[in-house]
Design a protein around this motif. Structure first.
Motif, short mmCIF file in Angstrom:
data_model
loop_
_atom_site.label_atom_id
_atom_site.label_comp_id
_atom_site.label_asym_id
_atom_site.label_seq_id
_atom_site.Cartn_x
_atom_site.Cartn_y
_atom_site.Cartn_z
N GLU A 1 0.74 -0.95 -0.07
CA GLU A 1 -0.04 0.17 0.04
C GLU A 1 1.18 1.20 -0.08
N LYS B 1 -2.29 -12.87 3.66
CA LYS B 1 -3.55 -12.47 4.38
C LYS B 1 -4.02 -12.87 5.51
N ARG B 2 -3.77 -14.04 5.67
CA ARG B 2 -4.20 -14.96 6.83
C ARG B 2 -2.95 -15.68 7.41
N GLN C 1 1.46 -8.01 8.08
CA GLN C 1 0.04 -7.86 9.44
C GLN C 1 -0.92 -8.63 8.33
N TYR C 2 -1.87 -9.45 9.01
CA TYR C 2 -2.85 -10.02 8.40
C TYR C 2 -4.24 -9.16 8.66
N GLU C 3 -5.01 -9.37 7.50
CA GLU C 3 -6.15 -8.74 7.43
C GLU C 3 -6.83 -8.62 8.76
N GLY C 4 -7.44 -7.21 9.10
CA GLY C 4 -8.35 -7.28 10.34
C GLY C 4 -7.54 -7.15 11.63
#
Length: 420
Positions: A75, A107-108, A184-187
């Motif tokens: 990002e 992502k996870r 950093q995982y989503e959420g």
């Protein structure tokens, strides 16, 4: 090959050792934040030395072409592209990280078996362009600190395995070349720092044990400084040339089989096994240095203490925090007994069900072992293609090297583990 090593020393001691070799350490974790054990297994938090650069690594943020195939661009790339660290202000630090690299694009939280596939990175995989390690090898190089590492010698057709410990002959820290990453995982706002140890062909001294060994760099050497230099944020032949078998003096000797069980811990694990034929028994190992500097009266007292210690039974502790079980296996990567997750408690299982989709635990454990080390499973692995003579391999496996195209294909398979 490097599935178990020793790190029974404090972070403060490691900091002192680096500074003694003119390696600056601006920051270091508290001693209690790094696991001190003579039986260090994957999944534990070890000690890593690296340049103090942003989480995206040295230099600017990666361009899409620099990242592993299938991985997303970071990002705010346009805002950060070209942002460079001032070489004059580069600082270095010791940091606690978890062994088993998880790429930044994940992502996870990956399953256990996938992480076990990334405790090591092969030097020949890094020689290929693209692939999973592409960003890390350019921007996130590090040193993994150890006292030495273990490897198991197979005897009687693999029915018996004898652990050997390898350390530097001069007793200095063993510095493995490694790669690190931050995800950093989503959420989640939590950052996870992880690392892998780079392996290369074994040198002549250790070839009887295994045909792979970790890449070892001398503390304070030009090679180590070059490996960590954040100004070198593009992969080069010079960096690749550092990944070679160690040519310094090492000591390698058999040690107690108690080291095989994950969670067991004792300083005697790095001491040669005591026997009437072995002059480097446990007592001599600890007391020879004292005798060399002692006078006659002091020598007598030391010899009396030595006799008392040699008659004591070796005390092995088990870390209650280590809940994983250990299984024997035969694999092409290393011969270390494999740690696998233990079944969760009802409370843990209930929490997992609330947070993620419920999974059958037995199937999860079987999958973890199968992915990390296929030979542990009862189902035989697929035989190599007899018509072509080719063997299957992955970026971390330890089989005959293939063509660049084959290497790229296998590296992509590991990358796919973390794109879910």
């Amino acid at each position: 090959m490097c599935g178990r090593y020793a790190l029974g020393i404090r972070a403060s001691f490691v900091r002192h050792q680096f500074q003694e070799h003119d390696m600056p350490v601006e920051d270091a974790p508290e001693d209690d934040n790094v696991r001190q054990t003579y039986n260090f297994a994957p999944g534990s938090h070890g000690l890593v030395y690296r340049a103090d650069v942003p989480d995206w690594g040295a230099g600017g943020r990666s361009r899409p072409s620099q990242q592993a195939a299938g991985s997303p661009a970071p990002e705010d790339q346009d805002e950060q592209e070209g942002d460079m660290e001032d070489p004059k202000e580069t600082k270095y630090k010791l940091q606690a990280m978890k062994w088993g690299l998880v790429p930044f694009w994940t992502k996870r939280s990956p399953d256990y078996g996938s992480v076990m596939r990334t405790i090591n990175a092969r030097d020949d995989s890094l020689a290929q362009s693209g692939g999973m390690w592409n960003t890390m090898k350019q921007k996130k190089r590090c040193i993994v600190v150890a006292q030495g590492f273990y490897e198991w010698l197979k005897k009687n057709g693999g029915k018996e395995k004898i652990p050997y410990f390898t350390k530097r002959k001069d007793g200095q820290l063993m510095c493995f070349a490694g790669l690190w990453d931050c995800v950093q995982y989503e959420g989640s706002d939590e950052k996870h720092y992880t690392y892998t140890i780079i392996t290369t062909d074994s040198n002549k001294q250790l070839s009887f044990l295994h045909d792979r060994m970790p890449v070892i760099l001398d503390n304070g050497s030009d090679s180590l400084r070059t490996w960590l230099d954040p100004k070198l944020s593009e992969w080069s032949k010079g960096l690749q040339s550092l990944l070679r078998p160690y040519d310094g003096e090492l000591e390698c000797y058999p040690v107690t089989k108690e080291v095989g069980k994950v969670g067991n811990n004792s300083p005697t694990f790095i001491v040669p096994v005591a026997s009437t034929e072995n002059k480097n028994n446990i007592a001599n190992f600890f007391f020879n240095a004292k005798k060399a500097a002692a006078g006659k009266e002091e020598t007598k007292a030391i010899e009396a203490e030595e006799t008392e210690v040699s008659q004591q039974k070796v005390h092995v502790e088990h870390d209650e925090r280590e809940q994983r079980s250990t299984v024997e296996h035969s694999s092409t990567e290393d011969n270390a007994p494999l740690p696998v997750p233990s079944p969760p408690s009802p409370t843990t299982e209930s929490k997992r069900a609330r947070d993620v989709d419920a999974k059958d635990d037995d199937m999860s454990r079987a999958k973890a072992v199968k992915i990390a080390h296929p030979s542990v499973c009862a189902t035989p692995a697929t035989s190599p293609d007899k018509t072509t003579g080719k063997k299957t391999r992955s970026s971390t496996s330890n089989v005959t090297r293939g063509s660049p195209a084959e290497l790229g294909d296998r590296s992509q398979r590991i990358t796919d583990f973390f794109n879910k």
